[in-house]
Design an enzyme around this catalytic site. Structure first.
Site, PDB file in Angstrom:
ATOM      1  N   ASP A  64       0.848  -1.195   0.000  1.00 43.72           N
ATOM      2  CA  ASP A  64       0.000   0.000   0.000  1.00 43.72           C
ATOM      3  C   ASP A  64       0.880   1.241   0.000  1.00 43.72           C
ATOM      4  O   ASP A  64       1.795   1.373   0.826  1.00 43.72           O
ATOM      5  CB  ASP A  64      -0.905   0.004   1.242  1.00 43.72           C
ATOM      6  CG  ASP A  64      -1.796   1.233   1.291  1.00 43.72           C
ATOM      7  OD1 ASP A  64      -2.973   1.111   0.889  1.00 43.72           O
ATOM      8  OD2 ASP A  64      -1.325   2.306   1.723  1.00 43.72           O
ATOM      9  N   TYR A  69       3.241   9.920  -0.283  1.00 45.71           N
ATOM     10  CA  TYR A  69       4.361   9.348   0.448  1.00 45.71           C
ATOM     11  C   TYR A  69       5.703   9.506  -0.275  1.00 45.71           C
ATOM     12  O   TYR A  69       6.746   9.194   0.296  1.00 45.71           O
ATOM     13  CB  TYR A  69       4.122   7.853   0.711  1.00 45.71           C
ATOM     14  CG  TYR A  69       2.825   7.544   1.422  1.00 45.71           C
ATOM     15  CD1 TYR A  69       2.154   8.507   2.183  1.00 45.71           C
ATOM     16  CD2 TYR A  69       2.255   6.280   1.326  1.00 45.71           C
ATOM     17  CE1 TYR A  69       0.961   8.212   2.813  1.00 45.71           C
ATOM     18  CE2 TYR A  69       1.065   5.972   1.973  1.00 45.71           C
ATOM     19  CZ  TYR A  69       0.419   6.942   2.701  1.00 45.71           C
ATOM     20  OH  TYR A  69      -0.763   6.647   3.329  1.00 45.71           O
ATOM     21  N   LYS A  94      -2.922   5.823  -3.785  1.00 47.61           N
ATOM     22  CA  LYS A  94      -3.959   6.766  -3.379  1.00 47.61           C
ATOM     23  C   LYS A  94      -3.766   8.131  -4.032  1.00 47.61           C
ATOM     24  O   LYS A  94      -2.639   8.599  -4.205  1.00 47.61           O
ATOM     25  CB  LYS A  94      -3.960   6.898  -1.842  1.00 47.61           C
ATOM     26  CG  LYS A  94      -4.337   5.597  -1.148  1.00 47.61           C
ATOM     27  CD  LYS A  94      -4.435   5.747   0.363  1.00 47.61           C
ATOM     28  CE  LYS A  94      -3.094   5.699   1.056  1.00 47.61           C
ATOM     29  NZ  LYS A  94      -2.444   4.365   0.975  1.00 47.61           N
TER      30      LYS A  94
END
Length: 298
Positions: A64, A69, A94
């Site tokens: 994930d 990030y 995401k």
């Protein structure tokens, strides 16, 4: 009470084949998401060696990440070095609110695929229910963005689409405004934060509930109840909490950049928590958040 930790010998003796046969949870479209994954983050750093170790030695198949990030390109290198076939992996990414909106969302997804060196994502999530654009209606922005994800889904760029940090009202509005019900809702979930009404709603709507921060950013390590159950089963507090999530049917993605912690978090399929253990952990709910709280997002 002293916290029980596995010795290095005990860790080596525990078979990682239990991770290779990691159970999966069915999505409404028939896909199967591994119930245990490895989270990544810009907080706490990034370890190339740890990701490769997770993929090659621990049997991890579910990774994930998020554009937020800043490790998409690094993950690309780690996946290639691991030698794992793309078809063997479940990759979740995401979409950050800074890229919300129909055109921006489509471009951001394709850019993320390029950065990760893949042709498709297994799961693509809207990261947050709110917009970063001043004066913009959150509901309208969510709907506009979701329509982009629906198109990416129909095109096969995303095998499944979902949301993160969405509450019942956000999901209800999305259902009214769009045509595809999210396949997944990824939300903070640990013994201190158990959003039972949200979980019930997701179950009713066929939305798989996925939990992040299963260790409450380390706060579970000092909880007396967790420590007592860990000692009882001769497991670590982390293993108890990861196992608790899994027994509740919640997809969970503990994060670590340490090899020994990743291995520890993966060795949770060789034991079972008792009903009394599950009940004791359920009673720890005090509604605390250790990360973002979407309560005030309209």
């Amino acid at each position: 009470m002293a916290m029980f930790r596995l010795s290095s010998t005990a860790k080596r003796s525990m078979s990682v084949t239990t991770v290779l046969s990691c159970p999966t949870v069915p999505l409404s479209n028939g896909l199967q998401i591994p119930i245990l994954g490895l989270g990544t983050s810009h907080n706490g750093g990034y370890s190339h060696d740890a990701i490769v170790y997770a993929l090659t030695e621990c049997g991890v198949r579910h990774i994930d990440t998020a554009k937020r990030y800043s490790c998409e390109e690094k993950l690309c290198k780690a996946i290639r070095e691991s030698g794992r076939a793309r078809s063997d992996l479940w990759l979740t990414n995401k979409l950050w609110p800074g890229d919300y909106g129909y055109k921006a969302a489509k471009k951001a997804c394709l850019d993320s695929c390029s950065q990760m060196g893949v042709d498709y994502l297994d799961l693509y999530l809207m990261h947050w229910p709110g917009s970063l654009e001043p004066g913009c209606s959150n509901r309208e922005m969510r709907a506009d963005t979701w329509r982009a994800l629906e198109e990416l889904y129909k095109e096969g760029v995303c095998r499944a689409i979902g949301v993160s940090n969405f509450l019942v009202r956000h999901l209800e509005q999305l259902k009214e405004d769009c045509s595809v019900v999210p396949h997944v809702n990824q939300v903070e979930y640990h013994p201190f934060q158990q959003p039972r009404q949200l979980i019930k709603y997701c179950c009713q709507e066929g939305i798989v509930f996925e939990g992040y921060s299963p260790l409450a950013k380390g706060q579970v390590f000092s909880d007396p109840t967790v420590l007592q159950i860990a000692e009882k089963h001769r497991r670590t507090p982390a293993q108890i909490c990861v196992r608790w999530s899994i027994q509740n049917g919640v997809v969970t993605i503990p994060k670590s950049i340490k090899k020994e912690r990743i291995l520890e978090n993966c060795q949770v399929f060789g034991f079972q928590l008792d009903e009394s253990d599950m009940a004791a952990l359920a009673r720890l709910h005090d509604d605390r958040h250790v990360t973002w709280d979407p309560t005030d997002v309209e």
